[in-house]
Design an enzyme around this catalytic site. Sequence first.
Site, PDB file in Angstrom:
ATOM      1  N   SER A 109      43.673  33.113  42.236  1.00 16.03           N
ATOM      2  CA  SER A 109      42.092  33.180  41.796  1.00 16.03           C
ATOM      3  C   SER A 109      43.038  33.391  40.525  1.00 16.03           C
ATOM      4  CB  SER A 109      41.294  34.093  42.343  1.00 16.03           C
ATOM      5  OG  SER A 109      41.802  35.595  43.150  1.00 16.03           O
ATOM      6  N   GLU A 144      46.122  44.098  44.001  1.00 15.39           N
ATOM      7  CA  GLU A 144      46.907  43.539  45.444  1.00 15.39           C
ATOM      8  C   GLU A 144      47.502  44.647  46.501  1.00 15.39           C
ATOM      9  OE1 GLU A 144      46.551  40.525  47.373  1.00 15.39           O
ATOM     10  OE2 GLU A 144      48.022  41.878  48.133  1.00 15.39           O
ATOM     11  N   ASP A 184      44.053  50.091  46.960  1.00 14.07           N
ATOM     12  CA  ASP A 184      43.250  49.429  48.158  1.00 14.07           C
ATOM     13  C   ASP A 184      42.571  48.545  47.313  1.00 14.07           C
ATOM     14  OD1 ASP A 184      42.090  49.634  51.095  1.00 14.07           O
ATOM     15  OD2 ASP A 184      40.118  50.180  49.887  1.00 14.07           O
ATOM     16  N   GLY A 185      41.748  47.847  47.492  1.00 15.89           N
ATOM     17  CA  GLY A 185      40.739  46.986  46.939  1.00 15.89           C
ATOM     18  C   GLY A 185      39.443  47.852  46.932  1.00 15.89           C
ATOM     19  N   ASP A 204      37.561  39.251  47.722  1.00 18.58           N
ATOM     20  CA  ASP A 204      37.823  38.534  48.372  1.00 18.58           C
ATOM     21  C   ASP A 204      39.024  38.596  49.218  1.00 18.58           C
ATOM     22  OD1 ASP A 204      38.639  35.437  49.523  1.00 18.58           O
ATOM     23  OD2 ASP A 204      40.142  35.076  47.977  1.00 18.58           O
TER      24      ASP A 204
HETATM   25  C1  LIG Z   1      42.336  36.164  50.470  1.00 14.66           C
HETATM   26  S1  LIG Z   1      43.569  36.553  49.800  1.00 14.66           S
HETATM   27  C2  LIG Z   1      43.137  35.789  48.045  1.00 14.66           C
HETATM   28  C3  LIG Z   1      43.264  35.299  47.723  1.00 14.66           C
HETATM   29  C4  LIG Z   1      42.370  34.728  46.381  1.00 14.66           C
HETATM   30  N1  LIG Z   1      41.820  36.364  45.640  1.00 14.66           N
HETATM   31  C5  LIG Z   1      43.008  33.665  45.919  1.00 14.66           C
HETATM   32  O1  LIG Z   1      41.859  33.525  45.337  1.00 14.66           O
HETATM   33  O2  LIG Z   1      44.055  33.824  45.579  1.00 14.66           O
HETATM   34  C6  LIG Z   1      43.663  38.493  50.227  1.00 14.66           C
HETATM   35  C7  LIG Z   1      44.327  39.346  49.548  1.00 14.66           C
HETATM   36  O3  LIG Z   1      43.763  40.923  50.536  1.00 14.66           O
HETATM   37  C8  LIG Z   1      45.308  41.627  49.946  1.00 14.66           C
HETATM   38  N2  LIG Z   1      45.297  42.354  51.024  1.00 14.66           N
HETATM   39  C9  LIG Z   1      44.505  42.483  52.055  1.00 14.66           C
HETATM   40  N3  LIG Z   1      44.365  44.406  52.606  1.00 14.66           N
HETATM   41  C10 LIG Z   1      43.839  44.376  51.158  1.00 14.66           C
HETATM   42  C11 LIG Z   1      43.652  45.695  50.909  1.00 14.66           C
HETATM   43  N4  LIG Z   1      42.767  46.541  51.544  1.00 14.66           N
HETATM   44  N5  LIG Z   1      43.058  46.178  49.222  1.00 14.66           N
HETATM   45  C12 LIG Z   1      43.922  44.542  48.869  1.00 14.66           C
HETATM   46  N6  LIG Z   1      43.899  43.600  49.058  1.00 14.66           N
HETATM   47  C13 LIG Z   1      44.444  43.707  50.236  1.00 14.66           C
HETATM   48  C14 LIG Z   1      46.075  40.348  50.773  1.00 14.66           C
HETATM   49  O4  LIG Z   1      47.396  40.663  51.364  1.00 14.66           O
HETATM   50  C15 LIG Z   1      45.557  39.407  50.419  1.00 14.66           C
HETATM   51  O5  LIG Z   1      46.749  38.580  49.730  1.00 14.66           O
END
Ligand SMILES: C[S@@+](CC[C@H](N)C(=O)[O-])C[C@H]1O[C@@H](n2cnc3c(N)ncnc32)[C@H](O)[C@@H]1O
Length: 288
Positions: A108, A126, A151-152, A172
């Site tokens: 994305s 990320e 953190d997201g 996501d």
């Molecule tokens: C589904 S993947 C993202 C894919 C990306 N959005 C795409 O479409 O190419 C989810 C991502 O969130 C990261 N992640 C996990 N927990 C997180 C958090 N609390 N805050 C931010 N990122 C996190 C993971 O390492 C992973 O890379």
Amino acid sequence: MNYRHVYHAGNFADVVKHVVLALTIEHLKLKDTPFRIIDTHAGVGLYALNHGPAERTGEWRTGIGRLFGAEAAPLPAPVADLLAPYLDLIAAENADAPDGQITRYPGSPLIARRLMRRGDQLVVNELHADDRVRLAELFARDGQVKVLGLDGWIALKSLLPPKERRGLILIDPPFEEHNELIRLTEALKEAIRRFETGTYVIWYPIKDEKIIARFHRAIAESCARECLIAEVMLRTARHPEKLNGCGLVVVNPPWKLEAQLRVVLPHLAERLGQGEGAQSRLEWLVRH
Ligand SMILES: C[S@@+](CC[C@H](N)C(=O)[O-])C[C@H]1O[C@@H](n2cnc3c(N)ncnc32)[C@H](O)[C@@H]1O
């Protein structure tokens, strides 16, 4: 944090999500004023499909491999027109691959970066340290992209509203924790309170349909803005422990997105489907 997106890059879920993302960005470009894209759970931005984890799982073969590349049948013209911005950038990423093969798939962040204009801004967040390093390398010296490692859910709060007051927020998460849908509903409510005119694109997995029906009700009750859901089921959800499909909630969807998805989604369900019950669904959860 066990989830690693590289195992799933280019799979059916990425295709559905990225098609909706690309169509939404194209709509934002219809007005001249700059916008900001915020990607709260960004991944690494670019994935190799011909070696490493993605090659081993091969999930991309029943995802992007069914739409693009040597083995994919041509798309009907109306679908091809609507998917052109998305598929063109995949073609560009694979321009040097032999015989129409797909060796790289953009995540994305890279899809957003390729589609936005000079003057638009991208913030990619990320939490995973290694992935963030790769993301930072991908966008090194790019003045239009900011890479964060929050953190997201905190990023979502702290980055809203964007100073442009126009924007798309992609949410996501990996859905590793059992309460992630509840957390998502609460975070979305707070995000809309901070930036109510933003367009939010939120991806979710469909395993147990009863849980998804509850999630939809919770969104409908808490969301004051218009809200569209777009889903693709791979099969009838007989086994609720399996990933049977996926969906997107689009809050404040751009004008015409619904009409475009009416054309695109049934075709995606037909192409990506894996058995009886493959179908798409497009419905307003909240309509004013
Ligand atoms: C589904 S993947 C993202 C894919 C990306 N959005 C795409 O479409 O190419 C989810 C991502 O969130 C990261 N992640 C996990 N927990 C997180 C958090 N609390 N805050 C931010 N990122 C996190 C993971 O390492 C992973 O890379």
